[in-house]
Design a protein around this motif. Structure first.
Motif, mmCIF file in Angstrom:
data_model
loop_
_atom_site.group_PDB
_atom_site.id
_atom_site.type_symbol
_atom_site.label_atom_id
_atom_site.label_comp_id
_atom_site.label_asym_id
_atom_site.label_seq_id
_atom_site.Cartn_x
_atom_site.Cartn_y
_atom_site.Cartn_z
ATOM 1 N N LEU A 318 0.820 -1.216 0.000
ATOM 2 C CA LEU A 318 0.000 0.000 0.000
ATOM 3 C C LEU A 318 0.851 1.261 0.000
ATOM 4 O O LEU A 318 0.429 2.307 -0.497
ATOM 5 C CB LEU A 318 -0.937 0.004 1.206
ATOM 6 N N PHE A 321 1.327 2.911 -3.416
ATOM 7 C CA PHE A 321 0.250 3.691 -4.021
ATOM 8 C C PHE A 321 0.422 5.169 -3.672
ATOM 9 O O PHE A 321 1.074 5.517 -2.695
ATOM 10 C CB PHE A 321 -1.106 3.199 -3.525
ATOM 11 N N ILE A 326 -7.460 4.596 -2.504
ATOM 12 C CA ILE A 326 -6.977 3.398 -3.198
ATOM 13 C C ILE A 326 -8.141 2.434 -3.398
ATOM 14 O O ILE A 326 -8.657 1.878 -2.426
ATOM 15 C CB ILE A 326 -5.863 2.703 -2.385
ATOM 16 N N VAL A 331 -5.880 -2.952 -5.566
ATOM 17 C CA VAL A 331 -4.937 -3.674 -4.701
ATOM 18 C C VAL A 331 -4.970 -5.159 -5.028
ATOM 19 O O VAL A 331 -3.925 -5.819 -5.139
ATOM 20 C CB VAL A 331 -5.285 -3.447 -3.216
ATOM 21 N N THR A 361 -12.911 2.072 -1.062
ATOM 22 C CA THR A 361 -11.597 2.657 -1.325
ATOM 23 C C THR A 361 -10.939 2.949 0.016
ATOM 24 O O THR A 361 -11.615 3.234 1.003
ATOM 25 C CB THR A 361 -11.698 3.962 -2.139
ATOM 26 N N ARG A 369 1.928 5.915 5.746
ATOM 27 C CA ARG A 369 2.468 5.535 4.433
ATOM 28 C C ARG A 369 3.990 5.620 4.427
ATOM 29 O O ARG A 369 4.688 4.727 3.915
ATOM 30 C CB ARG A 369 1.879 6.457 3.367
ATOM 31 N N PHE A 389 3.756 -3.989 -8.769
ATOM 32 C CA PHE A 389 2.896 -2.799 -8.717
ATOM 33 C C PHE A 389 3.012 -1.996 -10.002
ATOM 34 O O PHE A 389 1.996 -1.600 -10.604
ATOM 35 C CB PHE A 389 3.288 -1.939 -7.512
ATOM 36 N N MET A 393 -0.018 -1.280 -12.784
ATOM 37 C CA MET A 393 -0.445 0.061 -13.180
ATOM 38 C C MET A 393 -0.287 0.270 -14.691
ATOM 39 O O MET A 393 -1.079 0.991 -15.309
ATOM 40 C CB MET A 393 0.370 1.128 -12.428
ATOM 41 N N VAL A 417 -7.775 5.763 -10.588
ATOM 42 C CA VAL A 417 -6.522 5.079 -10.926
ATOM 43 C C VAL A 417 -5.414 6.076 -11.237
ATOM 44 O O VAL A 417 -4.223 5.789 -11.011
ATOM 45 C CB VAL A 417 -6.747 4.138 -12.137
ATOM 46 N N HIS A 420 -2.354 6.915 -8.918
ATOM 47 C CA HIS A 420 -1.443 5.787 -8.727
ATOM 48 C C HIS A 420 -0.624 5.518 -9.987
ATOM 49 O O HIS A 420 0.533 5.101 -9.914
ATOM 50 C CB HIS A 420 -2.246 4.565 -8.298
ATOM 51 N N GLU A 423 2.079 7.973 -9.835
ATOM 52 C CA GLU A 423 3.106 7.547 -8.882
ATOM 53 C C GLU A 423 4.143 6.666 -9.564
ATOM 54 O O GLU A 423 5.352 6.800 -9.341
ATOM 55 C CB GLU A 423 2.443 6.798 -7.726
#
Length: 734
Positions: A318, A321, A326, A331, A361, A369, A389, A393, A417, A420, A423
């Protein structure tokens, strides 16, 4: 029968009294907050008619902030802006919770009938959130082809009546959000939470809880008996935790769950390295805290040790993210080696220790985090989780359609989305495979380009080009795609001089890599030809279109791109009045579109409408009307009644009926066209203005002939303005 009022009745009475009198005291606030904890259905007191998107409160009981709430209310009511600034570097002090409680309190008090708009300022675009709120809660639809600041201004200028509260939570770059702040009218109240020291006259610093409030919060977790029995230890525990609400909540829950004494809790904290000096105030400044995060991290460490390995792994995942909501299904889509039920068990563990909050979410507090991220970096599975991850994505990025295909429903479904995806694009490109390396950038670029947010799309396509060149060198097909995507974006912005060299390079590179006869060369030829047509360079565009067509004919088998090339050349001829040359090309394109897509497709409808326009301009009215109607009905089935393509069909029919003096049939079509254009683009958009002018000319002509049906026109400001213009033109001519 008892005359004693129930808590619900008392709460209702207080709310009514404050609503009528307008004065709100600290005593009122304390009483309301206490009653909201004990009433059976607190949500039943929330009004249903006020648009809002308030987050859920994250505290067991809101304590020690009644005076801050009262002061905040006074400041908001007398000024346009309030800043809640935390001590530098401190998280978890309760800035967001204070703003949440203020908004909730005044939702109950009906202070802001115009709505309460909650905006997440860190790592999420404030302007886009304002537009989404206005669309979802207020029914506003700013023109999609306007830039984002203009869309935001559109929303502010049409906001519902009454006072409005706008909360910008966790601002970390004030100049970035300042352009999106609402206008100066005092009905807009802006509340900002931030860790920055902003130079605003109405800002104030939210400190940690005082000892009394910290003890009250701890009491809510472990009970009055334990506090009374170990009062000295309770005070020391609050001190060791720096009176920080987040730490008090976590440790209070830990003590309750483990059924340990406060003395034992203090020993464990000492063993884990939570020392009071980490929360010491800077000397000579009794209000300054140096490093609260060490203490919070030690509190998190206690909860971490309670977790199973599966829950720890989920926490690490997590942390990859973005700091944004989220979606749980996102996930689940990351391959972690756990089945869905085990993953759910791990999530429940995190929720039970208040390390994760949400329903469908979920969201991590920033400090949690960061704590999980540090754990990830020391994990043997760090690289593996980052690759999984990033790969997931990239798959999500492929769900973003090209800009001309993006629907409103897709925008809504993809919005969760996008943070993320960003990210990965910003921080994890090293963990992407060669095949996936460009996908996050392309997905992000298309997402923003499809909404007309060109300025937000440009950086992603520029980064995409830089990443592909760095990874593959200058001679690679991925670079061709990057050139093309960036060039089309520049074209949409009217930056032709920037677009042309990119498309020329894309064409030359494609020829070098694939040869002169490859199908990809035809796509590059068409792209460059479209640019030249946009610039009015018709002879150059025609030459490239013909090259592409000849190449397609030699290759065979690519009906879709062949149809596009035929349609593009036909449009070029049509725009030059070369109808006899355009017609057979449209017919060939239509045949190929039907072959490739079937009869129910947007491109088929577009080609039908184009061909109908040719017939209409040639005076072949019956053939034109038949095709116009086919295109209109197909577009309505595929796209809905209010799509711009539908407006295009309605307008084409109206123009043809006007030329045939079928005025009573033309008039309602102009009205429908104008309504769609105003809704989708706004009254000042060039397309809307063009329809307005054409309709005004139509009304002027039919009025002069005595054929106008003015009584059938809707009574709205736009129509009235057009009628006034028509009347003025008659008066001038007299």
């Amino acid at each position: 029968m008892s005359d004693r009022l129930s808590p619900e009745q008392v709460l209702q009475s207080i709310l009514q009294n404050v609503q009528v009198g307008g004065n709100l005291t600290t005593g009122d606030i304390n009483q309301i907050l206490n009653l909201l904890v004990i009433v059976k259905q607190p949500d039943s007191f929330k009004p249903t008619g006020i648009p809002h998107n308030l987050p859920r409160s994250g505290t067991i009981k809101f304590v020690g902030r009644a005076e801050a709430l009262e002061n905040l209310h006074q400041m908001v009511q007398h000024h346009n802006q309030v800043v809640i600034a935390a001590i530098e570097g401190m998280g978890g002090v309760g800035k967001t919770e204070l703003a949440t409680q203020y908004a909730l309190l005044h939702l109950l008090l009906l202070t802001y009938p115009g709505g309460i708009c909650w905006l997440r300022a860190r790592d999420e675009d404030v302007g886009i959130q304002i537009v989404r709120f206005a669309q979802a809660k207020l029914g506003l639809n700013p023109p999609e082809d306007w830039d984002l600041p203009s869309q935001v201004d559109f929303c502010w200028s049409r906001w519902h009546e009454g006072n409005v509260l706008v909360v910008l939570d966790d601002v970390n770059d004030y100049p970035k959000v300042e352009p999106y702040l609402p206008p100066q009218p005092s009905r807009f109240k802006v509340l900002i939470t931030t860790r920055l020291q902003l130079d605003l006259p109405q800002s104030f610093t939210l400190d940690v809880l005082d000892e009394s409030a910290a003890l009250e919060l701890l009491r809510e977790w472990i009970g009055e008996e334990k506090i009374s029995h170990e009062l000295a230890n309770a005070k020391e525990l609050c001190q060791r935790l720096g009176y920080l609400p987040l730490a008090l909540n976590l440790v209070g829950r830990y003590v309750k769950k483990r059924k340990i004494s406060l003395a034992e809790m203090l020993r464990r904290l000492e063993k884990k390295g939570l020392k009071h000096e980490s929360l010491e105030r800077e000397k000579n400044d009794p209000a300054w805290t140096l490093n609260v995060r060490r203490g919070v991290a030690a509190a998190f460490e206690l909860s971490w040790e309670e977790l199973s390995e599966e829950a720890k792994q989920l926490g690490c995942l997590l942390s990859l993210f973005a700091l944004a909501p989220i979606p749980w299904d996102l996930v689940e889509s990351v391959e972690t080696g756990q089945d869905a039920e085990d993953l759910e068990d791990a999530r429940v563990e995190l929720e039970s220790l208040h390390l994760l909050q949400g329903e469908d979410t979920y969201r991590l507090h920033q400090l949690i985090r960061e704590f999980f991220r540090e754990k990830l970096e020391h994990s043997d599975r760090a690289d593996e989780l980052k690759r999984e991850f990033a790969g997931t994505m990239s798959v999500e990025a492929t769900q973003v359609p090209q800009q001309n295909e993006l629907t409103r429903e897709q925008i809504v479904s993809l919005s969760s989305v996008i943070p993320h995806l960003a990210e990965v694009a910003n921080h994890l490109t090293a963990y992407l495979s060669d095949e996936d390396s460009a996908k996050p950038f392309i997905g992000l670029g298309w997402f923003y380009e499809g909404q007309g947010f060109y300025d937000k799309a440009v950086p992603w396509f520029e980064k995409c080009l830089a990443v592909t060149q760095a990874r593959f060198g200058s001679e690679h097909l991925a670079v061709v795609e990057s050139f093309t995507n960036l060039a089309w974006l520049y074209t949409s912005q009217g930056h032709y001089s920037k677009a042309e060299p990119l498309l020329v390079q894309a064409l030359e590179l494609t020829k070098r890599l694939l040869g002169e006869e490859h199908a990809q060369v035809t796509i590059s030829l068409n792209n460059l030809a479209l640019l030249y047509k946009s610039q009015g360079r018709y002879s150059e565009a025609e030459s490239l279109y013909i090259q592409a067509l000849n190449l397609y004919k030699r290759q065979l088998g690519d009906e879709h791109h062949m149809a596009q090339s035929l349609n593009n050349l036909a449009v070029l001829y049509h725009s030059q009045g070369r109808h006899s040359e355009a017609e057979p090309l449209y017919l060939q394109a239509l045949e190929l579109y039907n072959l490739h897509f079937g009869e129910e497709h947007r491109d088929v409808a577009r080609c039908l409408n184009n061909l109908a326009n040719v017939y209409s301009e040639q005076g072949r009215s019956k053939e034109a009307e038949l095709l116009f109607m086919q295109a209109l009905e197909l577009r309505q089935r595929l796209l809905g009644e209010e799509h711009p393509d539908v407006a295009n069909s309605l307008y084409s029919l109206a123009v043809m009926y006007s030329s045939q003096e079928r005025y009573r049939e033309a008039q309602p079509l102009y009205v429908q066209t104008l309504a769609i254009c105003e809704q989708r683009f706004g009254s000042n958009h060039p397309l809307t203005v063009r329809v307005q002018k054409r309709f005004a000319r139509f009304l002027r002509d039919v009025s002069a002939e005595g054929c106008a049906d003015l009584e059938a026109l809707p009574n709205n400001p736009t129509i009235q303005a057009i009628l006034a213009e028509v009347q003025a033109s008659f008066e001038q001519s007299e």
